[in-house]
Write a protein that holds these residues in place. Sequence first.
Motif, PDB file in Angstrom:
ATOM      1  N   ILE A 229      -9.983  86.649  62.453  1.00  0.00           N
ATOM      2  CA  ILE A 229     -10.795  86.416  61.541  1.00  0.00           C
ATOM      3  C   ILE A 229     -10.597  87.543  60.360  1.00  0.00           C
ATOM      4  O   ILE A 229     -10.888  88.665  60.622  1.00  0.00           O
ATOM      5  N   ILE A 230     -10.598  87.264  58.978  1.00  0.00           N
ATOM      6  CA  ILE A 230     -10.650  88.416  58.147  1.00  0.00           C
ATOM      7  C   ILE A 230     -11.860  87.874  57.104  1.00  0.00           C
ATOM      8  O   ILE A 230     -12.116  86.864  56.757  1.00  0.00           O
ATOM      9  N   ILE A 231     -12.736  88.846  56.783  1.00  0.00           N
ATOM     10  CA  ILE A 231     -13.846  88.892  55.893  1.00  0.00           C
ATOM     11  C   ILE A 231     -13.888  89.721  54.946  1.00  0.00           C
ATOM     12  O   ILE A 231     -13.491  90.912  55.229  1.00  0.00           O
ATOM     13  N   PHE A 232     -13.969  89.200  53.765  1.00  0.00           N
ATOM     14  CA  PHE A 232     -13.985  90.310  52.640  1.00  0.00           C
ATOM     15  C   PHE A 232     -15.377  90.042  51.813  1.00  0.00           C
ATOM     16  O   PHE A 232     -15.705  89.134  51.534  1.00  0.00           O
ATOM     17  N   SER A 233     -15.902  91.537  51.411  1.00  0.00           N
ATOM     18  CA  SER A 233     -16.976  91.298  50.609  1.00  0.00           C
ATOM     19  C   SER A 233     -17.285  92.671  50.188  1.00  0.00           C
ATOM     20  O   SER A 233     -16.259  93.509  50.011  1.00  0.00           O
ATOM     21  N   SER A 234     -18.293  92.880  49.624  1.00  0.00           N
ATOM     22  CA  SER A 234     -18.714  94.096  48.826  1.00  0.00           C
ATOM     23  C   SER A 234     -20.042  94.477  49.003  1.00  0.00           C
ATOM     24  O   SER A 234     -20.867  93.890  49.688  1.00  0.00           O
ATOM     25  N   ASP A 235     -20.482  95.758  48.657  1.00  0.00           N
ATOM     26  CA  ASP A 235     -21.907  96.326  48.691  1.00  0.00           C
ATOM     27  C   ASP A 235     -22.715  95.702  47.434  1.00  0.00           C
ATOM     28  O   ASP A 235     -23.829  95.499  47.462  1.00  0.00           O
ATOM     29  N   HIS A 236     -22.079  95.893  46.281  1.00  0.00           N
ATOM     30  CA  HIS A 236     -22.731  95.437  45.088  1.00  0.00           C
ATOM     31  C   HIS A 236     -21.833  95.490  43.816  1.00  0.00           C
ATOM     32  O   HIS A 236     -20.651  95.718  43.994  1.00  0.00           O
ATOM     33  N   GLY A 237     -22.485  94.845  42.721  1.00  0.00           N
ATOM     34  CA  GLY A 237     -21.607  94.866  41.416  1.00  0.00           C
ATOM     35  C   GLY A 237     -22.007  96.046  40.742  1.00  0.00           C
ATOM     36  O   GLY A 237     -22.221  96.956  41.002  1.00  0.00           O
ATOM     37  N   GLY A 238     -22.130  95.597  39.231  1.00  0.00           N
ATOM     38  CA  GLY A 238     -22.617  96.815  38.447  1.00  0.00           C
ATOM     39  C   GLY A 238     -22.733  96.353  36.886  1.00  0.00           C
ATOM     40  O   GLY A 238     -22.213  95.481  36.485  1.00  0.00           O
ATOM     41  N   ILE A 239     -23.270  97.152  36.455  1.00  0.00           N
ATOM     42  CA  ILE A 239     -23.540  96.948  34.669  1.00  0.00           C
ATOM     43  C   ILE A 239     -23.318  98.445  34.330  1.00  0.00           C
ATOM     44  O   ILE A 239     -23.793  99.478  34.662  1.00  0.00           O
ATOM     45  N   GLY A 240     -22.702  98.561  32.956  1.00  0.00           N
ATOM     46  CA  GLY A 240     -22.523  99.672  32.386  1.00  0.00           C
ATOM     47  C   GLY A 240     -21.794 100.703  33.394  1.00  0.00           C
ATOM     48  O   GLY A 240     -20.764 100.320  33.803  1.00  0.00           O
ATOM     49  N   LYS A 241     -22.152 101.771  33.486  1.00  0.00           N
ATOM     50  CA  LYS A 241     -21.544 102.823  34.547  1.00  0.00           C
ATOM     51  C   LYS A 241     -22.638 102.868  35.739  1.00  0.00           C
ATOM     52  O   LYS A 241     -22.474 103.810  36.635  1.00  0.00           O
ATOM     53  N   GLY A 242     -23.352 101.972  36.002  1.00  0.00           N
ATOM     54  CA  GLY A 242     -24.287 101.994  37.173  1.00  0.00           C
ATOM     55  C   GLY A 242     -24.574 100.746  37.841  1.00  0.00           C
ATOM     56  O   GLY A 242     -24.056  99.661  37.664  1.00  0.00           O
ATOM     57  N   HIS A 243     -25.348 101.070  38.909  1.00  0.00           N
ATOM     58  CA  HIS A 243     -25.846  99.903  39.707  1.00  0.00           C
ATOM     59  C   HIS A 243     -27.368 100.217  40.235  1.00  0.00           C
ATOM     60  O   HIS A 243     -27.558 101.279  39.961  1.00  0.00           O
ATOM     61  N   GLY A 244     -27.809  99.489  40.964  1.00  0.00           N
ATOM     62  CA  GLY A 244     -28.707  99.420  41.917  1.00  0.00           C
ATOM     63  C   GLY A 244     -29.929  98.690  41.281  1.00  0.00           C
ATOM     64  O   GLY A 244     -31.167  98.748  41.643  1.00  0.00           O
ATOM     65  N   GLY A 245     -29.790  97.915  40.206  1.00  0.00           N
ATOM     66  CA  GLY A 245     -30.805  97.166  39.422  1.00  0.00           C
ATOM     67  C   GLY A 245     -30.945  95.885  40.123  1.00  0.00           C
ATOM     68  O   GLY A 245     -30.472  95.381  41.079  1.00  0.00           O
ATOM     69  N   LYS A 246     -31.685  94.936  39.220  1.00  0.00           N
ATOM     70  CA  LYS A 246     -31.994  93.614  39.671  1.00  0.00           C
ATOM     71  C   LYS A 246     -31.355  92.701  38.849  1.00  0.00           C
ATOM     72  O   LYS A 246     -31.842  91.493  39.082  1.00  0.00           O
ATOM     73  N   THR A 247     -30.204  92.740  38.383  1.00  0.00           N
ATOM     74  CA  THR A 247     -29.283  91.657  37.482  1.00  0.00           C
ATOM     75  C   THR A 247     -28.380  91.049  38.278  1.00  0.00           C
ATOM     76  O   THR A 247     -28.092  91.805  39.607  1.00  0.00           O
ATOM     77  N   LEU A 248     -28.135  90.011  38.041  1.00  0.00           N
ATOM     78  CA  LEU A 248     -27.024  89.323  39.105  1.00  0.00           C
ATOM     79  C   LEU A 248     -25.917  89.872  39.032  1.00  0.00           C
ATOM     80  O   LEU A 248     -25.120  89.851  39.910  1.00  0.00           O
ATOM     81  N   ALA A 249     -25.506  90.467  38.133  1.00  0.00           N
ATOM     82  CA  ALA A 249     -24.181  91.254  37.758  1.00  0.00           C
ATOM     83  C   ALA A 249     -24.220  92.377  38.955  1.00  0.00           C
ATOM     84  O   ALA A 249     -23.125  92.680  39.417  1.00  0.00           O
ATOM     85  N   GLU A 250     -25.208  92.955  39.169  1.00  0.00           N
ATOM     86  CA  GLU A 250     -25.255  94.001  40.196  1.00  0.00           C
ATOM     87  C   GLU A 250     -25.575  93.636  41.616  1.00  0.00           C
ATOM     88  O   GLU A 250     -25.060  94.116  42.614  1.00  0.00           O
ATOM     89  N   VAL A 251     -26.351  92.297  41.966  1.00  0.00           N
ATOM     90  CA  VAL A 251     -26.827  91.895  42.994  1.00  0.00           C
ATOM     91  C   VAL A 251     -25.601  91.049  43.883  1.00  0.00           C
ATOM     92  O   VAL A 251     -25.478  90.872  45.003  1.00  0.00           O
ATOM     93  N   GLU A 252     -24.994  90.122  42.863  1.00  0.00           N
ATOM     94  CA  GLU A 252     -24.156  88.963  43.636  1.00  0.00           C
ATOM     95  C   GLU A 252     -22.743  89.547  43.965  1.00  0.00           C
ATOM     96  O   GLU A 252     -22.199  90.445  43.075  1.00  0.00           O
ATOM     97  N   ILE A 253     -22.412  89.313  45.055  1.00  0.00           N
ATOM     98  CA  ILE A 253     -21.367  89.908  45.758  1.00  0.00           C
ATOM     99  C   ILE A 253     -20.442  88.915  46.144  1.00  0.00           C
ATOM    100  O   ILE A 253     -20.826  87.767  46.723  1.00  0.00           O
ATOM    101  N   PRO A 254     -18.861  88.978  46.273  1.00  0.00           N
ATOM    102  CA  PRO A 254     -18.166  88.184  46.966  1.00  0.00           C
ATOM    103  C   PRO A 254     -18.363  88.113  48.407  1.00  0.00           C
ATOM    104  O   PRO A 254     -18.633  89.113  49.130  1.00  0.00           O
ATOM    105  N   TRP A 255     -18.261  86.933  48.971  1.00  0.00           N
ATOM    106  CA  TRP A 255     -18.150  86.621  50.400  1.00  0.00           C
ATOM    107  C   TRP A 255     -17.106  85.819  51.008  1.00  0.00           C
ATOM    108  O   TRP A 255     -17.412  84.569  50.630  1.00  0.00           O
TER     109      TRP A 255
END
Length: 304
Positions: A229-255
């Motif tokens: 079984i292969i699982i692909f995912s990520s830790d976060h997305g981002g906006i501008g040159k950063g991340h760590g916020g509460k926008t969906l662009a930063e929070v939603e990740i592929p699974w």
Amino acid sequence: MNHLLKNIAVAITLFAVLVSCKSSQSAVEQKPLAKHVILIGSDGFGAYAFEKAKLPNLRKLMAGGAYSLQARSVLPSSSAVNWASMIMGSGPELHGYTEWGSKTPELPSRIIGKGDIYPTIFSLVDDQMPTAKKGVSYTWGGIGYLFEKNMVDLDFNGRTDEETIEKAMDFHLGDKAALTFIHLTHPDNEGHEIGHGTPEYYTAIEKVDAQVGEILASVEKAGMMDDTIIIFSSDHGGIGKGHGGKTLAEVEIPWIIYGANIPAKGKLNSSIVTYDTAATIAHALGLKTPDFWRGKPVLEAFSN
């Protein structure tokens, strides 16, 4: 009196049957669904990238398996917090890693395992599959603080994603590993240096897709895909040159999950948080998860 005794006997019999059924159900639930799991984590790979990027290999996994582009990171949506959550089966309120570059828990871990940190999926494999091989190959050095080094057979910090992948696959295929975690540092580099959603970011995204294709091809060539079984995912997305916020662009990740006993369901309806990944790996390998984990397996991905 005889009538009372008869009722008691019936009640005891029914209770025994229920207990037996529950035990049988638990045994079935713990049956391994795969012999091998490869977890591929791409740093800074936001789910929004699927709208524009050309991702033929990831889309192949999505079509032949199951996926969500609405899975979520924990907060804050940054690196160490989420990589820890992904393999520790719990959020920062329990494992204690709360910052993007955490090397030790800022908040004392609720539980300390035999590896002297909050127990990860590797501790479960070590305890319940003592002869199984398991390893971590990573490009970002921060990953090295988030798992039990004394419990893995591979602990490799590559200089490049190419080196990281080569080492991981040599180990995984050569040792027939039960679990291999491959961390890729792209496209996070481009996200910070040039910007998320830029042409350079999408170029890096598409390179990750090609590397996923190479990993898949290697497993197929080795004749191991039927048990993998292969699982692909990520830790976060981002906006501008950063991340760590509460926008969906930063929070939603592929699974994305693909392989042995994963029917081609496509899009999942389940609400997935990154700590569900560890629980899903445990379910796939037939492992019992600890009560203090908060993640739960994404059972929808396994059901016909």
